[in-house]
Design an enzyme around this catalytic site. Structure first.
Site, PDB file in Angstrom:
ATOM      1  N   LYS A   1      -0.625  -0.339  11.975  1.00  0.00           N
ATOM      2  CA  LYS A   1       0.100  -1.088  10.944  1.00  0.00           C
ATOM      3  C   LYS A   1       1.547  -1.292  11.398  1.00  0.00           C
ATOM      4  O   LYS A   1       2.261  -0.324  11.696  1.00  0.00           O
ATOM      5  CB  LYS A   1       0.049  -0.293   9.632  1.00  0.00           C
ATOM      6  CG  LYS A   1       0.239  -1.117   8.392  1.00  0.00           C
ATOM      7  CD  LYS A   1      -0.081  -0.258   7.170  1.00  0.00           C
ATOM      8  CE  LYS A   1       0.084  -1.022   5.888  1.00  0.00           C
ATOM      9  NZ  LYS A   1      -0.062  -0.121   4.719  1.00  0.00           N
TER      10      LYS A   1
HETATM   11  O1  G3P Z   1      -0.658  -1.638   0.174  1.00  0.00           O
HETATM   12  C1  G3P Z   1       0.697  -1.661  -0.120  1.00  0.00           C
HETATM   13  C2  G3P Z   1       0.980  -0.691  -1.165  1.00  0.00           C
HETATM   14  O2  G3P Z   1       0.844   0.626  -0.727  1.00  0.00           O
HETATM   15  C3  G3P Z   1       2.198  -0.901  -1.945  1.00  0.00           C
HETATM   16  O3  G3P Z   1       1.786  -0.758  -3.228  1.00  0.00           O
HETATM   17  O4  G3P Z   1       2.036  -0.348  -5.596  1.00  0.00           O
HETATM   18  O5  G3P Z   1       3.696   0.599  -3.957  1.00  0.00           O
HETATM   19  O6  G3P Z   1       3.648  -1.834  -4.444  1.00  0.00           O
HETATM   20  P1  G3P Z   1       2.862  -0.571  -4.367  1.00  0.00           P
END
Ligand code: G3P
Length: 217
Positions: A87
């Site tokens: 990643k």
């Molecule tokens: O896949 C990306 C993710 O981990 C971010 O999610 O909910 O922190 O915006 P969030």
């Protein structure tokens, strides 16, 4: 549409895997920290443990911000397990690293995508997956799903093979709307996947079936 779970929690990964609909896992340094996984050795071991639970691709994020550092880290991660996808953040050296890993035949997931221009660059550089963060766009009053549609249109115009991995998914409607648009993959919390199960008419119907069955016995 592939379903990835977005967590570093092994119990949740096992539960999603046992449902039989899991195609992979995404993680990031914040998700690792949330599980108390810190330090390079522990993080590497945790990636390995995740790979042993699931059958599909497991995204493992590099921490370096320079090309040489990303290449060094990415090679170590990729050598860890055949399911690892490196990643890489959407920054200038990240784009160079995406191209490097493409040439090396190593799978990548370009993360922190917030615009169609960034999506175009990720595809040009040969990313296997690219992750637009739809929830975080919604958080700042910008329609995350519109970005998924824009990227779908652009990729279809040119036949780019980079897979759209809708990330920062927060709930079931994000998943359904992404499926309607044609996102290749979605990654979300276990609650968003299990939320797809729910309908009150299913519960009412099942209760009635069981009630009627008992009447006849
Ligand atoms: O896949 C990306 C993710 O981990 C971010 O999610 O909910 O922190 O915006 P969030």
């Amino acid at each position: 549409m592939k379903f990835f779970i977005d967590t570093a929690n092994l119990d949740q990964i096992r539960e999603a895997q046992s449902l039989g609909v899991l195609d992979g896992v995404t993680t990031n340094p914040s998700l690792m920290a949330k599980e108390g996984i810190t330090g390079e050795k522990n993080i590497i071991q945790h990636y390995f443990d995740i790979c042993e639970i699931v059958d599909g691709d497991v995204s493992a994020e590099v921490i370096s911000l320079d090309f040489n550092g990303m290449v060094k880290e990415g090679k170590i991660l990729a050598a860890l397990h055949p399911q690892i996808v490196v990643k890489i953040p959407m920054i200038e050296d990240g784009v160079k690293a995406l191209k490097y890993f493409y040439d090396e035949g190593i799978k990548t997931n370009c993360t922190l995508i917030f615009s169609a221009g960034q999506a175009l660059l990720a595809a040009k550089a040969g990313a296997t997956y690219m992750s637009p963060f739809i929830g975080r766009l919604d958080d700042i009053s910008t329609d995350g799903l519109s970005l998924i549609q824009e990227i779908r249109d652009i990729y279809d115009n040119y036949g780019f093979e980079t897979q759209i991995l809708a990330a920062s998914v927060r709930h079931t409607m994000h998943i359904i709307e992404c499926a309607k648009i044609g996102a290749d993959v979605m990654t979300g919390p276990l609650s968003s996947i299990k939320g797809l199960l729910k309908h009150p008419l299913t519960d009412i119907g099942l209760a009635k079936f069981l009630e009627d069955y008992k009447k006849g016995n």
